[in-house]
Design an enzyme around this catalytic site. Structure first.
Site, PDB file in Angstrom:
ATOM      1  N   TYR A   1       0.854  -1.189   0.000  1.00  0.00           N
ATOM      2  CA  TYR A   1       0.000   0.000   0.000  1.00  0.00           C
ATOM      3  C   TYR A   1       0.887   1.235   0.000  1.00  0.00           C
ATOM      4  O   TYR A   1       1.820   1.321   0.798  1.00  0.00           O
ATOM      5  CB  TYR A   1      -0.896   0.001   1.241  1.00  0.00           C
TER       6      TYR A   1
ATOM      7  N   ASP B   1       9.205   2.849  -0.058  1.00  0.00           N
ATOM      8  CA  ASP B   1       8.142   3.448   0.744  1.00  0.00           C
ATOM      9  C   ASP B   1       8.366   3.005   2.185  1.00  0.00           C
ATOM     10  O   ASP B   1       7.980   1.914   2.578  1.00  0.00           O
ATOM     11  CB  ASP B   1       6.772   3.012   0.224  1.00  0.00           C
TER      12      ASP B   1
ATOM     13  N   LYS C   1       4.117   8.787   9.143  1.00  0.00           N
ATOM     14  CA  LYS C   1       3.906   8.127  10.442  1.00  0.00           C
ATOM     15  C   LYS C   1       4.895   8.595  11.527  1.00  0.00           C
ATOM     16  O   LYS C   1       4.768   9.713  11.990  1.00  0.00           O
ATOM     17  CB  LYS C   1       3.871   6.610  10.240  1.00  0.00           C
TER      18      LYS C   1
HETATM   19  C1  LIG Z   1       0.329   4.512   5.956  1.00  0.00           C
HETATM   20  C2  LIG Z   1       1.072   4.281   4.719  1.00  0.00           C
HETATM   21  C3  LIG Z   1       0.976   5.166   3.626  1.00  0.00           C
HETATM   22  C4  LIG Z   1      -0.003   6.294   3.584  1.00  0.00           C
HETATM   23  O1  LIG Z   1       0.247   7.267   4.563  1.00  0.00           O
HETATM   24  P1  LIG Z   1      -0.955   8.284   4.942  1.00  0.00           P
HETATM   25  O2  LIG Z   1      -0.296   9.228   5.902  1.00  0.00           O
HETATM   26  O3  LIG Z   1      -2.026   7.417   5.550  1.00  0.00           O
HETATM   27  O4  LIG Z   1      -1.398   8.924   3.704  1.00  0.00           O
HETATM   28  C5  LIG Z   1       1.782   4.942   2.538  1.00  0.00           C
HETATM   29  N1  LIG Z   1       2.640   3.904   2.510  1.00  0.00           N
HETATM   30  C6  LIG Z   1       2.761   3.052   3.535  1.00  0.00           C
HETATM   31  C7  LIG Z   1       3.746   1.931   3.452  1.00  0.00           C
HETATM   32  C8  LIG Z   1       1.960   3.192   4.660  1.00  0.00           C
HETATM   33  O5  LIG Z   1       2.051   2.299   5.645  1.00  0.00           O
END
Ligand SMILES: *Cc1c(COP(=O)(O)O)cnc(C)c1O
Length: 456
Positions: free
Chosen positions: A169, A264, A292
């Protein structure tokens, strides 16, 4: 500065609190009433889909407060929290120094729409942790970070197609909502309505951990791949670690074929190690996305990487990307304080690993004792209890797990005072605020829940 372990408040000696406060199947009338009200005003009563408990059944809880490893619902029940706001809260809830930094920042002004000193400090701190990030751009969410990094990759390479791995994701921008794990997996609609086919067509998806498939794609004539993006440790189909050598091969293949490698690390950054998965596995990506933890619980995102690539971002270069609240003083104050505490208390990562290992050993014993097919997949303080007896290496294997068994596990744990992510396809997070007593409490809750599942 020396180590300051005492600055991390922990739940030492307070584990008995769970047993006192949460009776099995506690009624939650205030949560129920508020959630009914929420549904009148917000789609599904939530601001983000997985919060609605669709994957585990029952009514979502409404929370009033959190402190250290604990979270308290509006009915006054206190739980050990393994969601941690989906990852950011590695220091636990409402860490006093983080809260104080935010309050002080707020008194100085909520937003300037211009550079502030903490913002520069945060960028410096990020670069110190991630040597692959020569320059950093701050944004307001992980979604923005990945979306912007990929626009940059396209602008830099002049190519248009992207590769992502199934079950990873990367936020909810159009081109990345393709086989995106998490909420999408839960709801069985991997491709969101509203994403034009022409947009999705530019995103090629491959099975996670399949470097041969990537090699075939990159070697095919006219593949036109600008970037390969991945979660180096996947956390959004449940926790799926990279197979031995997978990340190295992805690095070599992208380099060989002129595609940028985008890590990511929104979830893994400052989580698996101070320098994220790239430190843990010794890989240098071209671009890195963060979110995060880097905001310490406040909204934030960041992307950065090779200087020659980042110099293509406006105002230096032709790739446009902007944000009214980017570099927000409150977010950067929370993030900066969190990162400094992590850097100055480097033993946190060893303690989290130990706690994770104890939990894993406890699970193995309980699973054997009660004959329940469940296995914990874990890297450091990120983990998932998969209801299967086989290893999960990609999305199609994750999909074979018994999600109904997970639902029973979730509710059994909740009744024992532990709040888990309400889906089989999410990672749970340990925080540095967990004391030894809380880890024991977790092990007992798992054992009690699996015993109950074996009986019925
Ligand atoms: C949470 C997450 C996102 C998205 O971050 P948001 O602040 O919710 O937009 C993207 N990539 C990874 C791997 C994530 O865990």
């Amino acid at each position: 500065m020396g180590t300051q372990a005492e600055e991390i408040p922990r739940g030492r000696g307070t584990a008995s609190k769970i047993l006192e406060v949460v009776p099995i199947s506690a009624p939650r009338p205030l949560s129920a009433a508020l959630y009914a009200e929420a549904r009148q005003h917000m789609p599904g009563g939530v601001s983000s889909p997985v919060r609605a408990f669709a994957a585990v059944g029952g009514e979502p809880l409404v929370f009033a407060s959190g402190a250290g490893p604990w979270i308290t619902d509006v009915d006054g029940h206190t739980y050990l929290d393994l969601v941690g706001s989906w990852g950011p809260l590695i220091l636990g809830h409402a860490h006093p120094q983080v809260v104080e930094a935010v309050c002080q920042a707020a008194r100085r002004g909520l937003s300037f729409g211009a550079t502030c000193p903490d913002e520069i400090e945060l960028a410096r701190e990020i670069r110190g942790a991630f040597p692959a990030m020569d320059l950093v751009r701050l944004v307001s969410s992980g979604t923005e970070a990945t979306m912007s990094a990929l626009r940059l990759a396209r602008g830099f390479t002049g190519r248009s197609r992207l590769v992502k791995f199934e079950g990873c994701y990367h936020g909810h921008s159009d081109g990345l909502l393709v086989k995106a794990g998490s909420g999408a997996t839960t709801f069985g609609t991997p491709d969101s309505a509203g994403v034009p086919a022409e947009v999705a067509r530019h995103t090629v998806t491959l099975p996670f951990n399949d470097a041969d498939a990537l090699e075939r794609l990159l070697a095919s004539p006219g593949s036109d791949i600008a970037a390969v993006i991945l979660e180096p440790v996947a956390g959004n189909m449940g926790l799926v670690p990279p197979a031995e050598g997978f990340l190295q091969r992805v690095r070599e293949l992208t380099r060989q074929h002129g595609a940028l490698l985008v890590f990511d690390e929104v979830m893994t950054g400052f989580r698996l190690a101070f320098g994220g998965a790239q430190e843990l596995y010794g890989i240098r990506p071209d671009l890195t996305c963060l979110g995060k933890i880097v905001g310490g619980g406040m909204p934030i995102g960041a992307y950065g990487g090779r200087r020659d690539v980042m110099e293509h971002v406006a105002p230096l270069g032709p790739v446009y990307q902007a944000g009214t609240l980017s570099g927000n003083p409150l977010s950067v104050a929370a993030g900066l304080t969190t990162l400094r505490l992590l850097r100055q208390n480097a033993e946190i990562y060893r303690r989290l690993e130990e706690a994770g290992a104890r939990l894993e050993a406890g699970l193995q014993q309980s699973a054997r004792r009660h004959g329940v097919p469940v296995r914990m997949q874990r890297v450091g303080s990120m983990l998932t209890w998969f209801f299967t007896d086989r290893p999960v290496r990609n999305l199609s294997e994750a999909r074979t797990c018994d999600t109904r068994a997970f639902g029973r596990f979730f509710h059994g744990m909740l009744a024992r005072g532990v709040y888990l992510p309400p889906s089989q396809f999410e990672a749970a997070f340990l925080s540095a605020a967990l004391g030894e007593a809380e880890v024991e409490q977790l092990i007992e809750a798992v054992d009690g829940t699996l015993a109950e599942m074996a009986r019925s």
